[in-house]
Design a protein around this motif. Structure first.
Motif, PDB file in Angstrom:
ATOM      1  N   SER A  30     -42.058 -12.489 -42.642  1.00  0.00           N
ATOM      2  CA  SER A  30     -41.286 -13.593 -43.212  1.00  0.00           C
ATOM      3  C   SER A  30     -40.760 -14.580 -42.189  1.00  0.00           C
ATOM      4  O   SER A  30     -40.499 -15.727 -42.512  1.00  0.00           O
ATOM      5  CB  SER A  30     -40.114 -13.057 -44.031  1.00  0.00           C
ATOM      6  OG  SER A  30     -39.101 -12.558 -43.187  1.00  0.00           O
ATOM      7  N   ARG A  64     -44.999  -4.964 -41.114  1.00  0.00           N
ATOM      8  CA  ARG A  64     -45.634  -5.480 -42.323  1.00  0.00           C
ATOM      9  C   ARG A  64     -46.958  -4.737 -42.557  1.00  0.00           C
ATOM     10  O   ARG A  64     -47.572  -4.232 -41.606  1.00  0.00           O
ATOM     11  CB  ARG A  64     -45.882  -6.981 -42.191  1.00  0.00           C
ATOM     12  CG  ARG A  64     -46.848  -7.344 -41.085  1.00  0.00           C
ATOM     13  CD  ARG A  64     -47.083  -8.844 -40.969  1.00  0.00           C
ATOM     14  NE  ARG A  64     -47.858  -9.141 -39.770  1.00  0.00           N
ATOM     15  CZ  ARG A  64     -49.166  -8.998 -39.654  1.00  0.00           C
ATOM     16  NH1 ARG A  64     -49.863  -8.552 -40.685  1.00  0.00           N
ATOM     17  NH2 ARG A  64     -49.796  -9.292 -38.528  1.00  0.00           N
ATOM     18  N   SER A 146     -48.532   1.134 -40.490  1.00  0.00           N
ATOM     19  CA  SER A 146     -48.809  -0.056 -41.295  1.00  0.00           C
ATOM     20  C   SER A 146     -50.282  -0.239 -41.627  1.00  0.00           C
ATOM     21  O   SER A 146     -50.636  -0.699 -42.716  1.00  0.00           O
ATOM     22  CB  SER A 146     -48.292  -1.297 -40.571  1.00  0.00           C
ATOM     23  OG  SER A 146     -46.889  -1.247 -40.441  1.00  0.00           O
ATOM     24  N   GLY A 190     -41.640  -0.954 -50.210  1.00  0.00           N
ATOM     25  CA  GLY A 190     -42.768  -1.660 -49.627  1.00  0.00           C
ATOM     26  C   GLY A 190     -43.610  -0.849 -48.664  1.00  0.00           C
ATOM     27  O   GLY A 190     -44.689  -1.293 -48.264  1.00  0.00           O
ATOM     28  N   ASP A 198     -41.702   0.172 -56.150  1.00  0.00           N
ATOM     29  CA  ASP A 198     -40.460  -0.388 -55.618  1.00  0.00           C
ATOM     30  C   ASP A 198     -39.441  -0.631 -56.728  1.00  0.00           C
ATOM     31  O   ASP A 198     -38.255  -0.311 -56.591  1.00  0.00           O
ATOM     32  CB  ASP A 198     -40.747  -1.698 -54.881  1.00  0.00           C
ATOM     33  CG  ASP A 198     -41.533  -1.495 -53.596  1.00  0.00           C
ATOM     34  OD1 ASP A 198     -41.393  -0.429 -52.970  1.00  0.00           O
ATOM     35  OD2 ASP A 198     -42.291  -2.405 -53.213  1.00  0.00           O
ATOM     36  N   ALA A 219     -34.751  -4.487 -49.299  1.00  0.00           N
ATOM     37  CA  ALA A 219     -35.675  -5.148 -50.228  1.00  0.00           C
ATOM     38  C   ALA A 219     -36.024  -6.564 -49.793  1.00  0.00           C
ATOM     39  O   ALA A 219     -36.907  -7.188 -50.380  1.00  0.00           O
ATOM     40  CB  ALA A 219     -35.049  -5.203 -51.625  1.00  0.00           C
ATOM     41  N   SER A 220     -35.386  -7.067 -48.757  1.00  0.00           N
ATOM     42  CA  SER A 220     -35.404  -8.490 -48.445  1.00  0.00           C
ATOM     43  C   SER A 220     -36.796  -9.092 -48.335  1.00  0.00           C
ATOM     44  O   SER A 220     -37.626  -8.661 -47.531  1.00  0.00           O
ATOM     45  CB  SER A 220     -34.653  -8.715 -47.131  1.00  0.00           C
ATOM     46  OG  SER A 220     -34.511 -10.092 -46.861  1.00  0.00           O
ATOM     47  N   ARG A 221     -37.060 -10.100 -49.179  1.00  0.00           N
ATOM     48  CA  ARG A 221     -38.274 -10.911 -49.135  1.00  0.00           C
ATOM     49  C   ARG A 221     -39.565 -10.123 -49.336  1.00  0.00           C
ATOM     50  O   ARG A 221     -40.654 -10.626 -49.055  1.00  0.00           O
ATOM     51  CB  ARG A 221     -38.352 -11.695 -47.818  1.00  0.00           C
ATOM     52  CG  ARG A 221     -37.218 -12.688 -47.621  1.00  0.00           C
ATOM     53  CD  ARG A 221     -37.330 -13.421 -46.286  1.00  0.00           C
ATOM     54  NE  ARG A 221     -36.302 -14.456 -46.159  1.00  0.00           N
ATOM     55  CZ  ARG A 221     -36.119 -15.185 -45.069  1.00  0.00           C
ATOM     56  NH1 ARG A 221     -36.882 -14.983 -44.002  1.00  0.00           N
ATOM     57  NH2 ARG A 221     -35.176 -16.110 -45.030  1.00  0.00           N
ATOM     58  N   LYS A 222     -39.484  -8.903 -49.827  1.00  0.00           N
ATOM     59  CA  LYS A 222     -40.674  -8.055 -49.871  1.00  0.00           C
ATOM     60  C   LYS A 222     -41.625  -8.431 -51.010  1.00  0.00           C
ATOM     61  O   LYS A 222     -41.289  -9.180 -51.918  1.00  0.00           O
ATOM     62  CB  LYS A 222     -40.265  -6.579 -49.930  1.00  0.00           C
ATOM     63  CG  LYS A 222     -39.714  -6.122 -48.574  1.00  0.00           C
ATOM     64  CD  LYS A 222     -39.498  -4.640 -48.470  1.00  0.00           C
ATOM     65  CE  LYS A 222     -39.100  -4.288 -47.023  1.00  0.00           C
ATOM     66  NZ  LYS A 222     -38.729  -2.869 -46.883  1.00  0.00           N
ATOM     67  N   ARG A 223     -42.845  -7.871 -50.909  1.00  0.00           N
ATOM     68  CA  ARG A 223     -43.916  -8.249 -51.820  1.00  0.00           C
ATOM     69  C   ARG A 223     -43.554  -8.057 -53.281  1.00  0.00           C
ATOM     70  O   ARG A 223     -43.930  -8.868 -54.134  1.00  0.00           O
ATOM     71  CB  ARG A 223     -45.175  -7.419 -51.514  1.00  0.00           C
ATOM     72  CG  ARG A 223     -45.889  -7.786 -50.230  1.00  0.00           C
ATOM     73  CD  ARG A 223     -47.028  -6.803 -49.961  1.00  0.00           C
ATOM     74  NE  ARG A 223     -46.530  -5.442 -49.834  1.00  0.00           N
ATOM     75  CZ  ARG A 223     -47.290  -4.351 -49.860  1.00  0.00           C
ATOM     76  NH1 ARG A 223     -48.588  -4.464 -50.031  1.00  0.00           N
ATOM     77  NH2 ARG A 223     -46.771  -3.144 -49.703  1.00  0.00           N
ATOM     78  N   ALA A 239     -42.548 -15.832 -48.504  1.00  0.00           N
ATOM     79  CA  ALA A 239     -41.456 -14.881 -48.276  1.00  0.00           C
ATOM     80  C   ALA A 239     -40.091 -15.552 -48.235  1.00  0.00           C
ATOM     81  O   ALA A 239     -39.113 -15.046 -48.791  1.00  0.00           O
ATOM     82  CB  ALA A 239     -41.713 -14.112 -46.972  1.00  0.00           C
ATOM     83  N   THR A 246     -33.723 -11.604 -53.486  1.00  0.00           N
ATOM     84  CA  THR A 246     -33.148 -10.587 -52.600  1.00  0.00           C
ATOM     85  C   THR A 246     -31.672 -10.378 -52.892  1.00  0.00           C
ATOM     86  O   THR A 246     -31.193  -9.239 -52.965  1.00  0.00           O
ATOM     87  CB  THR A 246     -33.340 -10.999 -51.130  1.00  0.00           C
ATOM     88  OG1 THR A 246     -34.740 -11.072 -50.842  1.00  0.00           O
ATOM     89  CG2 THR A 246     -32.673 -10.007 -50.195  1.00  0.00           C
TER      90      THR A 246
END
Length: 283
Positions: A30, A64, A146, A190, A198, A219-223, A239, A246
């Motif tokens: 992001s 990510r 990842s 995520g 989620d 949880a911030s900006r996640k898919r 994002a 969020t």
């Protein structure tokens, strides 16, 4: 007030705490590259603290989906000066790392908390280092690095399985010498999970709290928020256009008794958790 739990050696807040994110990376999903310079990263951390962050989480390796790992020496070069700079300004700093040596040097530079997305699984030296340092430790639900984690997003009952796997990992960390009173748990939104997984975990934070340790929700900006905002068949927004979503999850998490939420954009979440606390106090 609903008990959120306390973490030994960290401040106590009368509400859900806000952990601001400083990514000292060129490739985070992001904000990669925005705070790659040490001075810029320290300045950004201080801005987040001024906007209401109670802790600042400093990371030098992107986690990510699909991200490749960086060399340990490069991660140290990115992280340690930023930790030192923020700690010297009186900020409560968390270090986001899967490497024991990075954790050790960050703690020596002033970090008060180690946030390991692998829960100590990526580096066999991590748990002994954290135990010896006597600092709090975030144990996140993790099924692999990842590059491969998307293929591991297979569950029959995601909530029950995450709770069971976190319990087993937490007990292993305690057996390794980390005080139970210093453990924070994180469901790993995520990480080896798709959007439905989620959302199920956010809907059942009360079950995660049965583990008996304070809960961090990241949880911030996640898919999954991108999928919610886009709707079926549409492309998710970028994002940085997911901050209002969020803040909504932050309010829900605070209401569900989370100890802290981890976010990139602090001001809206700082407001959200304070409103949740006021509503809780009026109930």
């Amino acid at each position: 007030m609903r008990g959120r739990g306390t973490v030994q050696d960290l401040p106590e807040w009368d509400r859900c705490a806000v952990m601001g994110v400083v990514n000292v990376t060129p490739d985070s999903f992001s904000d990669g590259g925005r705070w790659f310079d040490t001075a810029a990263a320290v300045k950004h951390g201080l801005v987040l603290a001024g906007e209401g962050a109670d802790l600042i989480d400093v990371g030098g390796e992107s986690t990510r989906p699909g991200a490749s790992r960086v060399d340990e020496s490069e991660e140290l070069r990115r992280v340690v000066p930023v930790v030192r700079g923020l700690a010297s300004e009186g900020v409560t700093v968390s270090v986001d790392t899967m490497r024991a040596r990075v954790a050790e040097q960050a703690v020596a530079a002033g970090a008060a908390l180690v946030n390991d997305v692998s829960g100590g699984l990526a580096d066999p030296d991590m748990v002994p280092v954290v135990a010896a340092a006597g600092v709090p430790f975030v144990v996140m639900h993790w099924r692999g690095f990842s590059e491969s984690m998307n293929s591991r997003a297979v569950y029959e009952d995601v909530v029950a399985e995450v709770v069971a796997e976190l319990r087993a990992r937490m007990e292993a960390v305690v057996a390794g010498g980390v005080s139970r009173e210093r453990i924070v748990i994180d469901p790993g939104l995520g990480f080896a999970k798709d959007a439905s997984h989620d959302l199920s975990l956010v809907a059942h934070l009360d079950e995660l709290r049965t583990l008996g340790r304070p809960l961090l929700v990241a949880a911030s900006r996640k898919r999954f928020l991108g999928h919610v905002l886009a709707g079926e068949g549409a492309a998710p927004p970028p994002a940085r256009e997911r901050d209002a979503a969020t803040a909504a999850v932050s309010a829900l998490s605070a209401q569900a008794g989370a100890w802290a939420v981890r976010v990139h954009e602090v001001r809206a979440t700082a407001d959200a958790v304070r409103v949740a606390r006021a509503v809780e106090g009026a109930a």
